[in-house]
Design an enzyme around this catalytic site. Structure first.
Site, PDB file in Angstrom:
ATOM      1  N   ARG A 258       0.689  -1.336   0.343  1.00 33.06           N
ATOM      2  CA  ARG A 258      -0.488  -0.036   0.012  1.00 33.06           C
ATOM      3  C   ARG A 258       0.770   0.951  -0.144  1.00 33.06           C
ATOM      4  O   ARG A 258       1.882   1.045   0.468  1.00 33.06           O
ATOM      5  CB  ARG A 258      -0.961  -0.152   1.093  1.00 33.06           C
ATOM      6  CG  ARG A 258      -1.749  -1.227   1.476  1.00 33.06           C
ATOM      7  CD  ARG A 258      -2.718  -1.023   2.429  1.00 33.06           C
ATOM      8  NE  ARG A 258      -3.491  -2.353   2.976  1.00 33.06           N
ATOM      9  CZ  ARG A 258      -3.359  -2.901   3.280  1.00 33.06           C
ATOM     10  NH1 ARG A 258      -2.091  -3.876   3.889  1.00 33.06           N
ATOM     11  NH2 ARG A 258      -3.950  -4.648   3.445  1.00 33.06           N
ATOM     12  N   LYS A 288      -1.519   0.337   8.296  1.00 35.73           N
ATOM     13  CA  LYS A 288      -3.663  -0.445   8.345  1.00 35.73           C
ATOM     14  C   LYS A 288      -3.531  -1.979   9.154  1.00 35.73           C
ATOM     15  O   LYS A 288      -4.078  -2.097   9.683  1.00 35.73           O
ATOM     16  CB  LYS A 288      -4.182  -0.379   7.310  1.00 35.73           C
ATOM     17  CG  LYS A 288      -5.228  -0.523   6.590  1.00 35.73           C
ATOM     18  CD  LYS A 288      -5.340  -0.783   5.046  1.00 35.73           C
ATOM     19  CE  LYS A 288      -7.331  -1.116   4.991  1.00 35.73           C
ATOM     20  NZ  LYS A 288      -7.911  -1.046   3.525  1.00 35.73           N
ATOM     21  N   ARG A 353      -0.533  -3.066  -7.039  1.00 37.11           N
ATOM     22  CA  ARG A 353      -0.347  -3.676  -5.956  1.00 37.11           C
ATOM     23  C   ARG A 353      -1.723  -5.023  -5.995  1.00 37.11           C
ATOM     24  O   ARG A 353      -1.837  -6.399  -5.689  1.00 37.11           O
ATOM     25  CB  ARG A 353      -1.589  -3.884  -4.313  1.00 37.11           C
ATOM     26  CG  ARG A 353      -1.295  -4.634  -3.313  1.00 37.11           C
ATOM     27  CD  ARG A 353      -2.264  -2.897  -2.308  1.00 37.11           C
ATOM     28  NE  ARG A 353      -2.738  -3.605  -1.146  1.00 37.11           N
ATOM     29  CZ  ARG A 353      -2.339  -4.911  -0.222  1.00 37.11           C
ATOM     30  NH1 ARG A 353      -0.633  -4.817  -0.281  1.00 37.11           N
ATOM     31  NH2 ARG A 353      -2.924  -5.776   0.744  1.00 37.11           N
ATOM     32  N   HIS A 376      -3.269  -9.038   3.208  1.00 38.91           N
ATOM     33  CA  HIS A 376      -4.555  -9.302   3.031  1.00 38.91           C
ATOM     34  C   HIS A 376      -5.134 -10.154   3.695  1.00 38.91           C
ATOM     35  O   HIS A 376      -4.258 -11.399   4.827  1.00 38.91           O
ATOM     36  CB  HIS A 376      -4.942  -9.634   1.351  1.00 38.91           C
ATOM     37  CG  HIS A 376      -5.162  -8.655   0.661  1.00 38.91           C
ATOM     38  ND1 HIS A 376      -5.438  -9.104  -0.654  1.00 38.91           N
ATOM     39  CD2 HIS A 376      -5.611  -7.277   0.426  1.00 38.91           C
ATOM     40  CE1 HIS A 376      -5.268  -7.793  -1.131  1.00 38.91           C
ATOM     41  NE2 HIS A 376      -5.325  -6.607  -0.529  1.00 38.91           N
ATOM     42  N   TYR A 385      -8.041 -10.859  -6.864  1.00 41.42           N
ATOM     43  CA  TYR A 385      -7.617 -11.937  -7.960  1.00 41.42           C
ATOM     44  C   TYR A 385      -8.386 -11.946  -8.959  1.00 41.42           C
ATOM     45  O   TYR A 385      -8.339 -12.438 -10.076  1.00 41.42           O
ATOM     46  CB  TYR A 385      -6.538 -12.656  -7.918  1.00 41.42           C
ATOM     47  CG  TYR A 385      -6.777 -14.189  -7.250  1.00 41.42           C
ATOM     48  CD1 TYR A 385      -6.860 -15.077  -7.741  1.00 41.42           C
ATOM     49  CD2 TYR A 385      -6.424 -14.549  -6.166  1.00 41.42           C
ATOM     50  CE1 TYR A 385      -7.702 -16.233  -7.240  1.00 41.42           C
ATOM     51  CE2 TYR A 385      -6.701 -15.675  -5.705  1.00 41.42           C
ATOM     52  CZ  TYR A 385      -7.541 -16.460  -6.715  1.00 41.42           C
ATOM     53  OH  TYR A 385      -7.043 -18.120  -5.979  1.00 41.42           O
TER      54      TYR A 385
END
Length: 438
Positions: A258, A288, A353, A376, A385
């Protein structure tokens, strides 16, 4: 919204644990009061003298009551409830308890003054952090909420259900959904006495063509071309700044980071350390999804993009040293998009990303490992994806599988041929032995 929901569930779990501990402590200290949660409020439960006007058919002079003192069901409210429990416990123990306005819950005292949205904003930060820790991530989230509210709602408008719904219903799609989410946070923070009767819009994500490796490596060269062409212009921006932004591009492409994960207290010393033999990037704990050590998805790009060149790292270090708040980080993040447009890159920073998420699938990296590398959840990684996989990547995936199957078939045939040849040679050896013995 998934992240907000997960945070709320985690907070609720911590709150419930502390509520159980508080009641255990009250019982240990022989305080004849307990704390219970009812909806968004905390109540004190105790056996007390009969309330004025109340009576017991059994003739008993005491009864169990749940006292509502207007205490919110959050961690700050729990502290208040514990203090009130000990105070009430003392009155019960000394037999000096009396029903007064506080314990009767006089209606006029419970009425809340209707405030304007602007007045809520004045106290928004203080109330918001009563139930949250103040980190770079939470500050960024809060700044986004405040920005949306200021842009969308007139500050002199009364903070009532109808006014919020009217403004929300003038928007559509992602904008409407964003207003619903932010308004819900505002309602919960100030415990406003209503819920929104509006429905989220179903939104189909716009088509995005995720760049392939060839386009990514080609676009990297656009920074130097831009710098060369700029020599003949009157732009007064720092001459070498483009080198840092090119480095940022290379890091996003190689690690799938990110953007803000490059600017929040970057561990440059580790990055250039001789001990960093795997070329990992350490993401700071205040980002994050917290601390993680990221492995490059394309290790050869570290050298191809010259990502350990000290020049852009010096510029990065100077830039980061000037960051004084989450707003500064947001400006840095916006600058990436500005530089993409400036040098002529045809896709967005976040597409790099997404490209890493897709590439990891094509590389055959286990989903959990790829998701952890990107910071993630497995669910979010799979959605990413699947959403942006595209026809070309499907062709490649099918082609790779078919090629692998074809290779396996060739190898099977070769193994079979070798076995047959081995059996033939064994027979030949046996025949020669027989001839020799005879």
């Amino acid at each position: 919204m998934v992240k907000i929901r997960a945070t709320e569930l985690q907070y609720q779990e911590v709150f419930e644990q502390k509520l159980v501990a508080a009641n255990s402590n009250l019982k240990r200290d022989r305080i004849r009061v307990s704390i219970k949660q009812t909806g968004n409020s905390l109540q004190l439960r105790a056996t007390l003298p009969l309330k004025p006007g109340d009576c017991q058919r059994s003739g008993k002079e005491k009864k169990q009551y749940d006292l509502s003192l207007g205490i919110p069901a959050n961690l700050e409210g729990l502290k208040t409830a514990i203090e009130e429990s000990y105070e009430l416990g003392k009155l019960i123990a000394r037999q000096t308890f009396e029903w007064n306005e506080k314990y009767l819950g006089v209606k006029s005292r419970d009425k809340k003054e209707i405030k304007t949205i602007g007045e809520l904003l004045d106290n928004f930060e203080e109330n918001y952090y009563k139930t949250r820790q103040k980190t770079i991530t939470s500050q960024n989230t809060f700044a986004n909420y405040t920005s949306v509210i200021k842009r969308s709602f007139p500050t002199k408008t009364l903070a009532i259900k109808n006014n919020f719904e009217q403004i929300i219903n003038t928007s559509q799609g992602n904008k409407k959904n964003e207003l619903i989410a932010v308004t819900s946070v505002l309602i919960k923070t100030f415990q406003l006495d209503f819920t929104l009767d509006v429905k989220r819009d179903g939104v189909t994500p716009a088509f995005r063509e995720i760049p392939d490796d060839e386009k990514i490596t080609h676009s990297f060269e656009l920074f130097e071309k831009f710098a060369f062409n700029r020599k003949n212009t009157n732009i007064c921006e720092e001459t070498d700044t483009w080198q840092m932004w090119r480095w940022v591009y290379g890091m996003l492409a190689t690690f799938g980071l990110r953007p803000r994960e490059l600017f929040v207290q970057p561990d440059i010393n580790w990055w250039i350390s001789p001990q960093n033999i795997d070329n990992t990037w350490k993401v700071n704990k205040d980002t994050k999804t917290g601390y993680r050590e990221v492995i490059p998805f394309v290790p050869e790009w570290v050298e191809l993009f010259d990502l350990k060149n000290p020049q852009p790292l010096k510029i990065l270090d100077k830039k980061v040293a000037k960051i004084a708040s989450v707003h500064s980080i947001n400006w840095m993040r916006r600058d990436i998009s500005r530089w993409f447009r400036k040098v002529g890159i045809e896709f967005q920073p976040y597409d790099l990303r997404h490209a890493c998420a897709i590439r990891s699938h094509l590389q055959g990296i286990p989903i959990k490992a790829a998701a952890d590398n990107l910071g993630h959840t497995v669910d979010e990684h799979t959605k990413t994806y699947q959403r942006w996989f595209g026809i070309e990547n499907r062709k490649k995936a099918f082609g790779d599988v078919i090629s692998q199957k074809a290779l396996i078939e060739v190898q099977k045939n070769e193994i079979l041929a070798l076995r047959m040849e081995s059996e033939r040679l064994k027979l030949e050896v046996e025949r020669l032995k027989f001839q020799k013995n005879s």
